[in-house]
Design a protein around this motif. Structure first.
Motif, mmCIF file in Angstrom:
data_model
loop_
_atom_site.group_PDB
_atom_site.id
_atom_site.type_symbol
_atom_site.label_atom_id
_atom_site.label_comp_id
_atom_site.label_asym_id
_atom_site.label_seq_id
_atom_site.Cartn_x
_atom_site.Cartn_y
_atom_site.Cartn_z
ATOM 1 N N HIS A 329 0.818 -1.204 0.000
ATOM 2 C CA HIS A 329 0.000 0.000 0.000
ATOM 3 C C HIS A 329 0.855 1.258 0.000
ATOM 4 O O HIS A 329 0.568 2.230 -0.716
ATOM 5 C CB HIS A 329 -0.924 -0.016 1.222
ATOM 6 N N ALA A 476 -5.976 0.807 -1.635
ATOM 7 C CA ALA A 476 -6.352 0.363 -0.293
ATOM 8 C C ALA A 476 -7.147 -0.932 -0.295
ATOM 9 O O ALA A 476 -7.312 -1.556 0.756
ATOM 10 C CB ALA A 476 -7.160 1.459 0.405
ATOM 11 N N LEU A 520 -5.792 2.701 6.601
ATOM 12 C CA LEU A 520 -6.339 2.920 5.260
ATOM 13 C C LEU A 520 -7.394 4.014 5.272
ATOM 14 O O LEU A 520 -7.423 4.886 4.403
ATOM 15 C CB LEU A 520 -6.939 1.618 4.730
#
Length: 545
Positions: A329, A476, A520
């Motif tokens: 990520h 995400a 996230l």
């Protein structure tokens, strides 16, 4: 209001699947529990995908279904509040909402203008579910001292979760942060090598199931043939191969190292945003509780060293898989890192698969769906045709199977060449299968800590739903799916033997999954109303820990 209900739809679907299984399935006991668990891992993802999928032809029907499920979740939360009123939950919910309101006013954020009345019921219902995690001390027995201390912890946790992200610019403050991190790491290392409960009768009993197979391997025995192993394949080989004086010392060294690595990961997740003395102290205390104090005999704070099978020796590769997804990520916009991340993730998945059969199930659930999403996202489109992109992805999608197949073939040939017999592959899974069949099973108590697990699971389901609807950045989605799968997969440990302590034994994994999803949401849109509610649902569980 419709946007709020749509955001709650995945969590409402999770409760609907749970209620349908309990009500409609013609099974009981352990079979009902496993059927419900499997439905939550199969029917629920399919339903969330349908609700969140952008299907123009069925847009109106999809929206109506989402609104109905969101409303059902709101009604269920209200029923929980009035059906099981709790003074501690009410007190802590008001403190939590008060801290959130203070942060909103201080930072001039407008998310409080959305249906703010929902913030209190969400916090109240979440606290009712989360407080069940304290199964050893019922809320009815709490006094004013407990309420005061709990309110302080709730306020501190809410403050840490809703505090704005800050960067360390000055050299002096950076030095203080580094010194605090060094102190925290040193304390975590000290907790990892704790040895005050290594020689109790319980420790000797539980360690023997790990030490026995490793000693037999050292004496020339072969796993999957003449050496039984309850706790896996590569785990036993790693203990036998360590250059320690005996297998008991080898277990201690390996378990301590894995505990330290997992605790360091939890600490880093907790203190990543807004570094500072208060955040670092909060992260250290929460990590010590989640990793070293709550698992095991929580009343005596025995910790995982006395029972190595409940800690990192069993679950370490779940942390490693999530660490790879966090890395993916953060480096999503760096194409030169993509190949390295995918190969590293497959190597970690392979090690976790060989570690034990139980670890293989956990790692497959966490990595393979997220890996497929990463490959699809990072593969160039190659023109307008989707078929070209699928062919480009196929080689990467087949990589895990090719790696595992090569290892299996290599082991098979080694056994045949050395022993003259193929390995007994069923021996790899037979202990897990016996537990799944009902050995040492206990029924799930609806009023027990399962409520906290369901709370975290529903919150992560809502995050995945937001990712599928486009409310989160595309990068995400893979880590959100991995965090959701972590809770679902490791909850099988509780379903297999539903003792209250089995729920608290996976505390650190529940925390890690919640923290990954929280990061996230924080990075996506820290000031939106859905983000605030997603963060609000995590305050009670982290406070309880």
């Amino acid at each position: 209001m419709s946007e709020v209900l749509e955001a709650l739809a995945p969590a409402g679907l999770a409760l609907a699947v749970l209620a349908a299984c309990v009500t409609l399935m013609r099974s009981s006991g352990e079979q009902l529990e496993w059927n419900t668990y499997l439905a939550l891992g199969t029917v629920l993802p399919a339903g969330v995908l349908l609700i969140a999928a952008p299907l123009p032809r069925w847009q109106r029907a999809r929206r109506l279904a989402a609104l109905a499920l969101g409303a059902a979740f709101a009604v269920a939360s209200t029923v929980l509040i009035f059906g099981q009123p709790s003074l501690p939950a009410a007190c802590f919910a008001l403190v939590t909402v008060g801290v959130v309101a203070w942060h909103a006013r201080r930072n001039a954020q407008d998310y409080w203008r959305t249906p703010a009345v929902l913030f209190v019921p969400v916090a109240f219902a979440a606290w009712i579910a989360a407080q069940r995690f304290l199964w050893w001390t019922p809320p009815a027995a709490w006094g004013w001292r407990s309420l005061t201390g709990g309110a302080v912890v709730a306020g501190l946790t809410a403050h840490q979760i809703f505090a704005r992200h800050s960067t360390v610019n000055s050299i002096g403050r950076r030095a203080v942060v580094l010194a605090a991190d060094a102190f925290a790491v040193a304390l975590l290392l000290l907790a990892s090598v704790r040895a005050d409960r290594l020689f109790t009768p319980n420790a000797l009993h539980h360690w023997s199931f790990i030490a026995g197979p490793a000693q037999l391997v050292r004496e020339g025995g072969w796993l999957l043939w003449d050496v039984p192993s309850q706790y896996g394949f590569l785990s036993t080989l790693a203990i036998a191969a360590l250059p320690a004086r005996d297998v008991w010392q080898a277990i201690y060294l390996l378990d301590s190292a894995l505990l330290f690595l997992s605790a360091a990961f939890v600490y880093l997740l907790l203190r990543t945003s807004s570094p500072g003395p208060l955040r670092q102290a909060f992260a250290l205390l929460a990590t010590l509780a989640a990793v070293f104090l709550v698992p095991g005999e929580v009343v005596t704070r025995s910790g995982p060293q006395e029972y190595p099978s409940i800690g990192a020796l069993r679950f370490f590769w779940c942390y490693a898989m999530l660490a790879v997804l966090v890395w993916a990520h953060r480096d999503d916009t760096v194409p030169s890192h993509h190949r390295r991340i995918l190969i590293t993730g497959c190597a970690v998945w392979l090690a976790g698969t060989l570690w034990s059969f139980e670890s293989a199930v956990y790692c497959a659930a966490i990595w393979l769906p997220a890996y497929a999403l990463l490959v699809w996202r990072w593969t160039p489109r190659g023109g307008a045709r989707t078929s070209r992109r699928i062919r480009a992805c196929a080689a990467w999608w087949l990589l895990p199977a090719a790696l595992l197949g090569a290892i299996v073939i290599g082991l098979h040939l080694t056994y045949v060449a050395t022993l003259g017999n193929a390995p007994d592959w069923w021996a790899f899974a037979e202990y897990s299968a016996s537990y799944a069949a009902g050995f040492a099973a206990l029924p799930v108590q609806s009023g027990g800590p399962v409520g906290a697990i369901v709370l975290v699971f529903c919150a992560l389901t809502a995050v995945v739903g937001c990712g599928l609807r486009g409310a989160l950045p595309p990068a995400a989605l893979a880590p959100a799916v991995g965090a959701w799968a972590t809770v679902w997969a490791t909850a099988s440990y509780f379903v297999g033997r539903s003792a209250d302590s089995s729920a608290t034994n996976i505390t650190s994994l529940l925390c890690v999954a919640a923290l990954v999803a929280l990061s996230l949401v924080r990075r996506a849109d820290a000031a939106s109303a859905p983000a605030m509610r997603a963060r609000l649902r995590r305050v009670p569980f982290l406070s309880v820990v």
